[in-house]
Write a protein that holds these residues in place. Structure first.
Motif, short mmCIF file in Angstrom:
data_model
loop_
_atom_site.label_atom_id
_atom_site.label_comp_id
_atom_site.label_asym_id
_atom_site.label_seq_id
_atom_site.Cartn_x
_atom_site.Cartn_y
_atom_site.Cartn_z
N ALA A 29 0.84 -1.21 0.00
CA ALA A 29 0.00 0.00 0.00
C ALA A 29 0.87 1.25 0.00
O ALA A 29 0.58 2.24 -0.68
N LEU A 30 1.97 1.20 0.73
CA LEU A 30 2.90 2.32 0.80
C LEU A 30 3.46 2.64 -0.58
O LEU A 30 3.55 3.81 -0.98
N ALA A 31 3.83 1.61 -1.32
CA ALA A 31 4.41 1.81 -2.66
C ALA A 31 3.41 2.44 -3.61
O ALA A 31 3.76 3.29 -4.45
N LEU A 32 2.12 2.06 -3.49
CA LEU A 32 1.11 2.58 -4.40
C LEU A 32 0.85 4.07 -4.19
O LEU A 32 0.45 4.78 -5.12
N ASN A 33 1.10 4.56 -2.97
CA ASN A 33 0.79 5.97 -2.67
C ASN A 33 2.02 6.88 -2.68
O ASN A 33 1.92 8.04 -2.26
N GLN A 34 3.14 6.38 -3.19
CA GLN A 34 4.32 7.22 -3.27
C GLN A 34 4.11 8.34 -4.29
O GLN A 34 3.47 8.13 -5.32
N PRO A 35 4.65 9.54 -4.03
CA PRO A 35 4.50 10.65 -4.99
C PRO A 35 5.02 10.24 -6.37
O PRO A 35 6.04 9.56 -6.49
N GLU B 252 -0.98 10.76 -1.40
CA GLU B 252 0.23 10.92 -0.57
C GLU B 252 -0.12 11.06 0.90
O GLU B 252 0.60 10.56 1.78
N ALA B 253 -1.22 11.72 1.23
CA ALA B 253 -1.59 11.92 2.64
C ALA B 253 -1.79 10.59 3.36
O ALA B 253 -1.49 10.47 4.55
N PHE B 254 -2.27 9.57 2.61
CA PHE B 254 -2.54 8.28 3.25
C PHE B 254 -1.25 7.55 3.63
O PHE B 254 -1.28 6.58 4.37
N LEU B 255 -0.11 8.05 3.14
CA LEU B 255 1.16 7.46 3.56
C LEU B 255 1.31 7.50 5.08
O LEU B 255 1.96 6.64 5.69
N ALA B 256 0.74 8.54 5.72
CA ALA B 256 0.82 8.65 7.18
C ALA B 256 0.26 7.40 7.85
O ALA B 256 0.82 6.89 8.82
N ASN B 257 -0.88 6.91 7.32
CA ASN B 257 -1.50 5.72 7.89
C ASN B 257 -0.58 4.51 7.76
O ASN B 257 -0.40 3.74 8.71
N SER B 258 -0.02 4.32 6.55
CA SER B 258 0.81 3.13 6.33
C SER B 258 2.13 3.22 7.09
O SER B 258 2.60 2.22 7.65
N TYR B 259 2.75 4.40 7.12
CA TYR B 259 3.97 4.56 7.92
C TYR B 259 3.69 4.26 9.40
O TYR B 259 4.48 3.62 10.08
#
Length: 922
Positions: free
Chosen positions: A98-104, A111-118
């Motif tokens: 999921a993190l890879a899919l939301n990378q800039p 990108e904001a959803f990266l906070a959730n995955s991190y």
């Protein structure tokens, strides 16, 4: 009482349920997200939700060509469901996907959803005990949450998780600081929400462990009010119940503690939260151990085994085995106790599970992330083997106990190195002192003097030795790095001082909290870069090499010196004397030592009481002589004493209670040492010496201090013995002038006032314009000064910490690199202080070693005045701490002497001529 301090982090897993926050992200236009939310919000169990979501993902993959941010949210949530079922590897794999899919740069990324995955990755790695990796992901989460305000709530959770990580590592003070910082930067819209409540809970639990109870009850009440509101996450409410139970247990209200732990247990059971249920059973078991309800405790622990396979956390399983081992030990079931302790150890050393009787290798022990848990396991095994020997004999058990205690000591070292705050280090020093008492008991039974000396040294003033090692390590850094390190440290310290001096209700307090925390974090990260950049600096800084008895004899002792070290335990005192020709190890029944020592110090520090109750003084001083000193049969004139906790002046002890003249000061020159390791840190220096003399005499009105009349005259008298000197008196005796000239002189004499007691109050030293606080002395690194004479009341007084000694002004100067100080243990009248100090400098200038010079000065003071001058009140409070040395005065040069004589001659001619002019005028 069961050792439960490494349980301080047990609530950690409770904060994690349902942490992903897609509910805040619903977009009415996205049907798939609505379906996802229906699954998340359903009342089904985690396992049923997981099955529904897997089917939804398959449906999405078959119908949607793009793997976009919606798909990323689905697999992110599926990963969280895997975490709920303790399948961390699958959870991590899905979350990273999921993190890879939301990378800039990726199409359809959020990108904001990266906070959730991190955040979730930080959570997974914390549960796997990879705390550095966990912190790195949480820091990434914070960076995204700061960029996107709608994610600020996850930033609050990230700070909570970082605080939990620190608690697991035993860094309770840092956990408090992180929680405080999280609260200070929490978005105003989240005040009064569960995110604030969780930070308050983490702070409160860490404060409970450190016994900082001032605001705990208030914060717990606020948290409970927030978390009891409709719609709050029940898992968070369970954390609140646990915290209330901990507070009740701290107050010895065991009935209320059981009530809250039971509420937390029932709540977790109703939620099918296996990890929380397991943890709450452990809390109940520990509570029963504390109240000696051993059979009930065993029932709770046995119930824990239902959940280990479901939770899959070997650290928790190891803890339960350890608790059960303690109960069997108390019930004198030695074989069961040893089996359970060893089983617990084998669980945290994964590849050692097939060898229950084998101690893991040093490399294996170093790889364990939770060194607090490891230290407990090793110490428990050491104590169990010692207790087994005491009950049944068998020297092999003593040898095993010794091996385990040595390994536990190595774990304590690694714990200390991983901690940044002094408060956490001191907490663990106090909690682990018992290890050294048991280790010394083992060594005494084996008559193993070498290891006894090793454990005595490791039991005391280790933080002081660490600081001196750090100062020594600086010589391996480039000048630019030293300068930057100092600048960062000063900035962080300055902000800390401002924060501490600002009331909590002041709005600036929160701002200063943020600024200080950020500066402290930058400083600590920079130190880590230095350790990586300079391997020699790192190895020197963390050197744990201990002196041998032979090295003490060869490197520290002169031919007429004996080194005597005491360990004050709960039930016994262990004493070791090392002279050039002999070594002794004795065990002393502690009896009423603490009470007698404190009564003697209280009596001798009060002139009026001492006069009125001299018979009691004779009785107490003789009793302590018989208990502590007589059995050692010391036959050298000079004695170095290293004693923890109480600094008792041995020179006032009486050999004969009927003979007031049988004081030990008549026969021995005493000096005192924090440890032999402290003495070894300082090499002998034979340079000529100059003196810096300071005497404010009067003080600014705002200082509210009485004038010290005559201090300037006494300073003039003693400085005549050291021709090369600088004198700062009256308004020149400022704090800034002292700090300016301190590094330029090898000897410093200070006549002033000081304030100190044995509480948490910070000792302070007075100058003309302001005070110098104990905490400020850490900024004075690497001083070349070799002796500081603190002729001010109570400079040897401060809070006593088990395993570290008294945190006094004298110790502060020692930590700044000054190897020797003369300090005062109580308030003495000025006349006696002036006379004794002047005599000391006279003897010192004649080439006497400092311990003999102080002894000679005391004897001359006693002989020169009225009979009352023999009262120990007048002279025994001045003690020499640190390295003894010869201080030869540096002479002024011939040219300087000629200039001085010429100036005196001109002055005399001027005075004569002036006198004649006045006569002629008349």
């Amino acid at each position: 009482m069961i050792v439960k301090y490494f349980m301080g982090w047990i609530w950690v897993a409770l904060v994690l349920a349902g942490i992903s926050a897609e509910a805040r992200e619903i977009s009415q236009s996205e049907e798939w997200l609505e379906k996802l939310q229906l699954i998340i919000q359903s009342p089904d169990s985690w396992r049923i939700k997981k099955g529904k979501l897997e089917r939804l993902i398959l449906d999405y993959e078959s119908k949607m060509p793009e793997k976009d941010h919606v798909y990323a949210k689905m697999i992110h949530r599926l990963g969280d469901f895997y975490r709920q079922t303790e399948d961390f590897s699958q959870g991590i794999a899905l979350t990273k996907k999921a993190l890879a899919l939301n990378q800039p740069g990726n199409p359809h990324a959020d990108e904001a959803f990266l906070a959730n995955s991190y955040f979730n990755l930080g959570l997974y790695y914390r549960l796997l005990n990879y705390f550095d990796i966990s912190d790195a992901y949480l820091d990434s989460c914070l960076a995204i949450s700061e960029k996107y305000p709608e994610k600020s709530f996850i930033g609050g959770l990230a700070y909570e998780q970082k605080a939990i990580n620190q608690s697991i590592l035993g860094e309770y003070q840092r956990a408090i600081e992180i929680a405080d910082y999280g609260l200070s930067v929490l978005d105003p819209s989240l005040k009064g929400s569960q995110y604030e409540a969780l930070l308050l809970l983490q702070k409160s639990q860490a404060e409970l462990i450190l016994n900082k109870l001032d605001h705990v009850e208030k914060n717990l009440l606020k948290s409970e009010q927030i978390l009891s509101q409709p719609g709050s996450n029940p898992h968070y409410l369970g954390i609140g119940f646990v915290a209330q139970g901990q507070l009740a247990e701290e107050k010895k209200d065991y009935q209320s503690a059981k009530y809250y732990y039971t509420k937390a247990y029932n709540l977790s059971l109703s939620q099918d939260d296996y990890r929380a249920t397991l943890l709450n059973l452990m809390y109940l078991g520990v509570l029963c151990e504390d109240t000696a309800e051993y059979e009930q405790a065993l029932k709770y622990y046995e119930e824990c085994f239902k959940y280990f396979e479901k939770v899959g956390d070997m650290d928790l399983e190891a803890m339960v085995y350890s608790y059960m081992g303690f109960i069997y030990q108390e019930q004198r079931q030695w074989d069961k106790a040893l089996h359970h302790f060893q089983k617990g150890l084998s669980l945290i050393v994964l590849d050692n599970s097939d060898g229950l009787e084998k101690l893991p290798s040093v490399d294996q022990l170093k790889q364990i992330s939770n060194q607090q848990l490891l230290e407990r396991m090793l110490a428990n095994l050491g104590r169990a083997h010692l207790r087994y020997f005491e009950a049944n004999g068998g020297e092999e058990h003593l040898q095993k106990a010794l091996t385990y205690f040595k390994s536990a000591d190595q774990a304590i070292d690694r714990m200390r190195w991983s901690q940044n705050t002094q408060q956490s280090k001191l907490y663990w020093r106090e909690k682990t002192k018992g290890n050294y008492e048991h280790a010394l008991a083992t060594c005494f039974l084996l008559q193993d003097k070498e290891n006894a000396f090793f454990f005595m040294e490791k039991s005391r003033s280790v933080l002081l030795n660490d600081k001196l090692s750090e100062l020594g390590a600086h010589k391996h850094l480039d000048a630019a790095d030293i300068e930057k390190e100092q600048a960062l440290m000063i900035e962080a310290f300055s902000l800390q001082q401002q924060r501490e001096n600002t009331p909590l209700q002041d709005p600036n307090h929160e701002i200063l909290t943020s600024q200080w925390f950020e500066a402290q974090t930058v400083y600590e990260k920079y130190i880590k870069t230095l350790e990586a950049k300079y391997p020699t600096y790192y190895s020197y800084k963390y050197d744990t090499t201990s002196l041998s008895i032979k090295e003490i004899k060869d490197k520290i002792l002169d031919s007429d010196q004996t080194f005597v070290e005491f360990f004050i335990g709960e039930n016994h005192i262990y004493a070791m004397s090392i002279s050039p020709h002999d070594t002794q190890l004795i065990k002393i029944d502690k009896q009423d030592f603490d009470a007698q020592a404190m009564e003697l110090l209280a009596l001798v520090s009060d002139k009026s009481k001492l006069n009125q109750h001299y018979d009691l003084f004779s009785q107490l001083s003789h009793a302590l002589y018989v208990q502590l000193f007589e059995p050692l049969a010391v036959n050298t004139r000079r004695v170095i004493v290293s004693i923890d906790e109480h600094l008792l002046p041995f020179e006032l002890l009486l050999k004969n209670p009927q003979d007031p003249g049988s004081l030990l000061v008549k026969d021995f020159a005493f000096s005192y040492a924090y440890s032999a390791g402290f003495l070894a840190k300082h090499q002998k220096r034979n340079s000529k010496h100059t003196v810096l003399g300071i005497a404010p005499v009067h003080y600014k009105e705002s200082m509210h201090q009485a004038s010290l009349l005559g201090a300037d005259l006494s300073l003039q008298n003693l400085l005549q013995f050291f021709p090369k000197h600088r004198m700062l008196t009256f308004e020149k005796a400022t704090k800034s002038e002292f700090l300016k000239y301190l590094p330029d002189h090898s000897v410093v004499q200070l006549y002033s006032h000081a304030i100190a007691d044995n509480t948490d109050s910070e000792p302070e030293l007075y100058f003309f314009d302001e005070t110098l606080r104990l905490s400020e002395l850490k900024l004075l690194g690497g001083l070349t000064t070799q002796l500081i004479v603190l002729s001010a009341c109570n400079t040897g007084i401060g809070k006593s910490i088990k395993g570290e000694g008294v945190f006094s002004l004298a110790r502060g100067f020692a930590a700044a690199g000054i190897p020797s100080s003369i300090t005062t243990l109580w308030q003495v009248d000025s006349k006696s202080t002036f006379q004794l100090t002047e005599l000391f400098y006279q003897k010192l200038s004649q080439g006497m070693p400092s311990d003999l010079a102080l002894q000679s000065a005391k004897l001359e003071l006693m002989a020169s005045n009225a009979p009352s001058s023999e009262l120990p009140y007048l002279w025994a409070g001045n003690v020499l701490i640190g390295k003894t040395a010869v201080f030869i005065p540096e002479k002024t040069s011939g040219w300087m002497m000629a200039k001085l004589l010429l100036s005196i001659g001109i002055l005399m001619v001027f005075l004569i001529l002036a006198g004649r002019s006045k006569i002629a005028y008349k």
